[in-house]
Design an enzyme around this catalytic site. Structure first.
Site: not given
Ligand SMILES: [Zn+2]
Ligand SMILES: [Zn+2]
Length: 309
Positions: A57, A61-62, A133, A199
């Site tokens: 996603h 941070d990803h 999420h 997540d």
């Protein structure tokens, strides 16, 4: 599989942002690419020529690490095609990144996946599945093809089949001199399965896709004390991850996406109270996943000093 980063949201001196490398045959596939992923890889196993990157996603941070990594591949004069996959929105993201990345000399393909998509590689697929999420997010499952059943050489000889081409015919499912394949070839053996949630709050799709998986890599951003906060932010507690592992009957649960607010051993203990075969993944740790008949998934600890670059 190799953990290049196991922190959630913010990096720490000991944990980088989310990135998980799958090594399958000659393929190198990266799941998520948090900021700093290329340094994390350089400091440990080296930066491999990736074949594909799957993003769960678009929280920063990803994926933020992808910008620098794509540039590095260019400077290294990469020629091989790189495929990047993710939920809808990936094309828009790459459009916006264009001024930063510029033109790459190697072919770069961007693919938006369906909620239940599948990308075929040699001998396995990577399947996407929707999770829960705050934004559209996918988990990914490495699903290896089933392997043919074991061929019983002694039984075949006993039934009068001669070694050579006739063995091959039986293995391909043909009947030879009145001997049928079922008499000498065992049932098909399930391929290996590794699931990465990204997540997510607790969600049924994880249990379905992770059913009898060798390894479930599940986020555990919170402890039960902060369960309300986990729900608000679309994350899971360690106990919730363990319940998913238990329901899916996986062999090993590896927890990741750790918050700085807890001690890893508290995360581990909370999960182990529900599901014994749990580890809290550390950066630069690997898990070796042999064929089921050759043993259980095995954690390989990182070398004490990361290699200097
Ligand atoms: Zn995250
Ligand atoms: Zn997120």
């Amino acid at each position: 599989m190799f953990f290049a980063g196991t922190a959630g949201s913010v990096p720490t001196p000991r944990r980088g942002l989310p990135a998980l490398l799958l090594r399958a045959g000659g393929d190198r596939i990266l799941l998520d690419c948090g900021e700093g992923t290329q340094q994390q890889l350089l400091r440990s196993i080296g930066l491999p020529e990736l074949d594909a990157i799957f993003i769960t996603h678009y929280h920063l941070d990803h994926w933020l690490g992808i910008v620098g990594m794509l540039k590095t591949f260019d400077l290294r004069a990469r020629e091989r095609t790189l495929d990047v996959y993710g939920p809808p929105g990936l094309k828009g993201l790459f459009h916006n990144l264009k001024p930063l990345i510029g033109r790459t000399f190697y072919p770069l393909n961007v693919h938006e996946l369906e909620p239940h998509g599948e990308v075929r590689f040699g001998g396995y697929v990577i399947a996407s599945f929707p999770v829960k999420h705050r934004v559209d997010a996918y988990g990914y499952a490495f699903i290896e093809d089933d392997r043919p059943g074991r061929f019983d050489v002694e039984e075949a000889r006993r039934l009068g089949v001669t070694e050579g081409p006739d063995f091959g015919r039986l293995q391909r499912g043909e009947t030879v001199n009145g001997v049928s394949p079922e008499q000498v070839v065992g049932p098909a053996r399930h391929g290996r399965r590794i699931v990465y949630t990204g997540d997510t709050s607790p969600v049924q799709t994880v249990e379905v896709y992770a059913h009898k998986a060798e390894v479930l890599v599940h986020e555990a951003t919170f402890l039960e004390d902060d369960r309300a906060r986990a729900r608000e932010t679309g994350h899971s507690t360690a106990r919730q991850a363990a319940l998913a592992a238990q329901a899916a009957e996986v062999k090993l649960l590896a927890l990741t996406h750790l918050s700085t607010r807890y001690f890893p051993r508290d995360i581990r203990d909370e999960a182990r109270a529900v599901f014994e075969h749990t580890i809290v993944a550390r950066d630069f740790e690997a898990i070796d996943v042999p064929f089921p008949e050759r043993g259980e998934p095995r954690v390989i600890k990182p070398e004490p000093e990361p290699r200097d670059q």
